[in-house]
Design an enzyme around this catalytic site. Sequence first.
Site, mmCIF file in Angstrom:
data_model
loop_
_atom_site.group_PDB
_atom_site.id
_atom_site.type_symbol
_atom_site.label_atom_id
_atom_site.label_comp_id
_atom_site.label_asym_id
_atom_site.label_seq_id
_atom_site.Cartn_x
_atom_site.Cartn_y
_atom_site.Cartn_z
ATOM 1 N N ASP A 33 43.841 6.287 138.467
ATOM 2 C CA ASP A 33 42.506 6.175 139.064
ATOM 3 C C ASP A 33 42.541 6.489 140.571
ATOM 4 O OD1 ASP A 33 39.754 5.427 138.926
ATOM 5 O OD2 ASP A 33 40.239 3.477 139.793
ATOM 6 N N ASP B 263 40.857 12.499 143.044
ATOM 7 C CA ASP B 263 39.681 12.195 143.864
ATOM 8 C C ASP B 263 39.818 12.916 145.197
ATOM 9 O OD1 ASP B 263 37.669 11.245 145.405
ATOM 10 O OD2 ASP B 263 38.219 9.127 145.265
ATOM 11 N N GLU C 144 35.925 14.052 140.957
ATOM 12 C CA GLU C 144 34.801 13.277 141.515
ATOM 13 C C GLU C 144 34.016 14.127 142.501
ATOM 14 O OE1 GLU C 144 35.463 9.234 142.839
ATOM 15 O OE2 GLU C 144 34.052 9.487 144.484
ATOM 16 N N HIS D 164 32.266 0.334 145.047
ATOM 17 C CA HIS D 164 33.526 -0.313 144.665
ATOM 18 C C HIS D 164 33.554 -1.713 145.265
ATOM 19 C CE1 HIS D 164 35.395 3.870 144.157
ATOM 20 N NE2 HIS D 164 35.456 3.284 142.987
ATOM 21 N N GLY D 165 33.916 -2.695 144.487
ATOM 22 C CA GLY D 165 33.992 -4.058 145.010
ATOM 23 C C GLY D 165 32.660 -4.766 144.871
HETATM 24 P P1 13P Z 1 34.885 -2.395 140.832
HETATM 25 O O1 13P Z 1 36.077 -2.983 141.527
HETATM 26 O O2 13P Z 1 33.635 -2.474 141.616
HETATM 27 O O3 13P Z 1 34.744 -2.894 139.435
HETATM 28 O O4 13P Z 1 35.174 -0.810 140.738
HETATM 29 C C1 13P Z 1 36.293 -0.352 140.041
HETATM 30 C C2 13P Z 1 36.418 1.113 140.148
HETATM 31 O O5 13P Z 1 35.458 1.843 140.188
HETATM 32 C C3 13P Z 1 37.774 1.677 140.188
HETATM 33 O O6 13P Z 1 37.757 3.059 140.256
#
Ligand code: 13P
Length: 286
Positions: free
Chosen positions: A85, A107, A137, A183-184
């Site tokens: 990822d 990415d 992406e 994210h987060g």
């Molecule tokens: P979250 O931590 O917001 O769930 O996002 C995870 C993510 O998109 C990893 O690529």
Amino acid sequence: MAKELKALKEYLEDARKRKYALGGFCFWNYAYGMSIAQVAQKLNLPMLYIIGDAEVKFFGGEKNAVAAARTVAENVDVPVILHADHFRDFESIKRAIDAGFRSVMIDASSYPFEENVERTAAVVEYAHRAGVSVEGELGRIAGCEQKLSVDEAEAMQTDPDEAAMFVEQTGVDILALSIGTVHGEYRFPPHINIPRLQKISSRVQIPLVMHGGSGTPEDKVAEAVQYGITKLNLATDLVKIVGKATADVQQQEQFRYSVANLYAKAYEDLAKYAEHKMRLLADNIL
Ligand code: 13P
């Protein structure tokens, strides 16, 4: 012999065709991975793990992560996919593929369009020769720490025309979009841009991905799945669940330290969360 990890492309293509999605669950050790894989097995869905740089380090390297995912694969009957990822450069992706990853994300979204195309196409060429699926992406996904105005946030989102060109010029199998998730943890009310997704979805036929699944409103997620989202990445929620459960159990008066006492509730809560998300995403086929 160890059961091999699977490439992601065919599973997400099926998901796009039949309008469902898989959760991409952050993977950071065998035991947590297994508690989620048991849910995938119960629902007869492929187990999809995502793993970023930080988790690879936590594992002590790509090979250890692959070994852990293969051990999960030996213990369940459903396919297991380990997806790199947000890997940002060719070298780290090459290392992941050489270590046994069959699915990767490049990415390069922080670069201008042409350079993103160039970097992504180079990964596609190398990965496809090895039978490895590639996610690219386009558009920037905000981090939770970023404070943006509504206009600034929208300017970072994926442009539908560029998305069509990007897919054609790179040959990527899967496309991650920016349509308002972060994210987060959200530091402001989430605004998920479904009209933009609809436009992208009408121009791009490959499977689409929503990042930043933690805290994203579930009605919007369900709607997004109807317009081509086939993978929802989930990380922060999982870590929070484990953190909270292990802290809570230690507050109980009768608590005694043992590995099982400390972690059993966390595994249980993770499994419940995973089942809830998997059912939400794959409602169409379950
Ligand atoms: P979250 O931590 O917001 O769930 O996002 C995870 C993510 O998109 C990893 O690529």
